[in-house]
Design a protein around this motif. Structure first.
Motif: not given
Length: 275
Positions: A123-132, A174-176
């Motif tokens: 789906q083209g999203f980055d789970i490490t990017d808090k903005q996303e 999880c950290s975010n």
């Protein structure tokens, strides 16, 4: 038995799969291989009877297109409404698409209990990017919904749909967002192992893991390793139906060495806590 990882497909999706595949590359890849199988809600209910499954948590395919996701969500909502004693549902959305938060709210109001199984790579999203991820996390928290994310082990053989989301990426998520209850599919790609680190135990306090595709990935002894780590209470049975059925897991459960109480935790009690 509660099966927490079940895919169902609206008849319209099955009928138009070839056309949909032209604009949805991840769907195309996952539905054009030797292990893929289609299943409707009727197919599932029949399989549940055959496999003595009391309740299934169902969801559609996580498309890039919100309209296709909404079609799947409507199908799941109707199924849960028709069979509330047998089915619970998750909704699918492309998290970065305009209108996704509103769709989650709509599905929550209709009785669905969470979001998933989402495919970050597909789906083209980055789970490490808090903005996303912050908008998704915000609506999940507001509605008290769970999240099911596709994950995979970063080593071993490659396979269609394995993806690039493993322990590192999942731990950052999880950290975010430590407030969210997150289920990491496919044993979290090994994320659970790091709960033996004191700082990660805290970060992963609301993380859970399902067993979907266990029979293809690990030996039965892994369940004893999970027991040794003191993490049996964080694992949920999930079959990955229809590509695998609950019956395929019976042999691995028998060979695992877990006692009846521990098996009950994995196959039902842990899920009931989340409900």
């Amino acid at each position: 038995m509660i099966d927490f990882h079940v895919h169902v497909y609206p008849p319209e999706i099955i009928k138009n799969a070839e056309e949909i595949s032209k604009s949805e590359p991840y769907f195309n890849a996952l539905t054009h291989n030797k292990v893929h199988k289609w299943a409707t809600v009727d197919d599932l209910l029949s399989a549940m009877k055959d496999n003595s499954v009391e309740r299934s948590v169902i969801f559609g395919f996580a498309f890039q297109d919100l309209g296709l996701c909404r079609l799947c969500n409507d199908y799941v909502i109707e199924a849960v409404r028709n069979y509330p004693e047998r089915l619970s549902g998750l909704c699918v959305v492309p998290p970065l698409a305009r209108g996704s938060e509103a769709e989650i709210l709509r599905c929550s109001e209709k009785g669905l209990i969470g979001v998933g199984e989402l495919f970050p790579e597909g789906q083209g999203f980055d789970i490490t990017d808090k903005q996303e991820t912050q908008n998704l996390a915000g609506v999940l928290k507001e509605c008290k919904l769970i999240l099911l994310l596709h994950t995979a082990e970063p080593v071993g053989h490659d396979y269609i749909g394995k993806g690039n989301i493993g322990p590192r990426e999942s731990a950052i998520f999880c950290s975010n967002h430590p407030e969210l209850n997150v289920i990491f599919a496919h044993l979290g790609g090994g994320l659970w192992l790091y709960e033996l680190m004191p700082e990660m135990k805290e970060i992963l306090k609301n993380a859970y893991y399902d067993l979907a595709a266990l029979t293809w990935l690990y030996k039965p002894e892994i369940l004893n390793a999970i027991k040794g780590a003191g993490l049996i209470e964080k694992f949920l049975f999930g079959s990955d139906f229809p590509i695998l059925t609950p019956q395929r897991y019976e042999k691995i459960f028998t060979a695992s060495g877990l006692n009846a109480e521990e098996l009950e935790a994995v196959t039902s009690r842990n899920a009931l806590k989340l409900f």
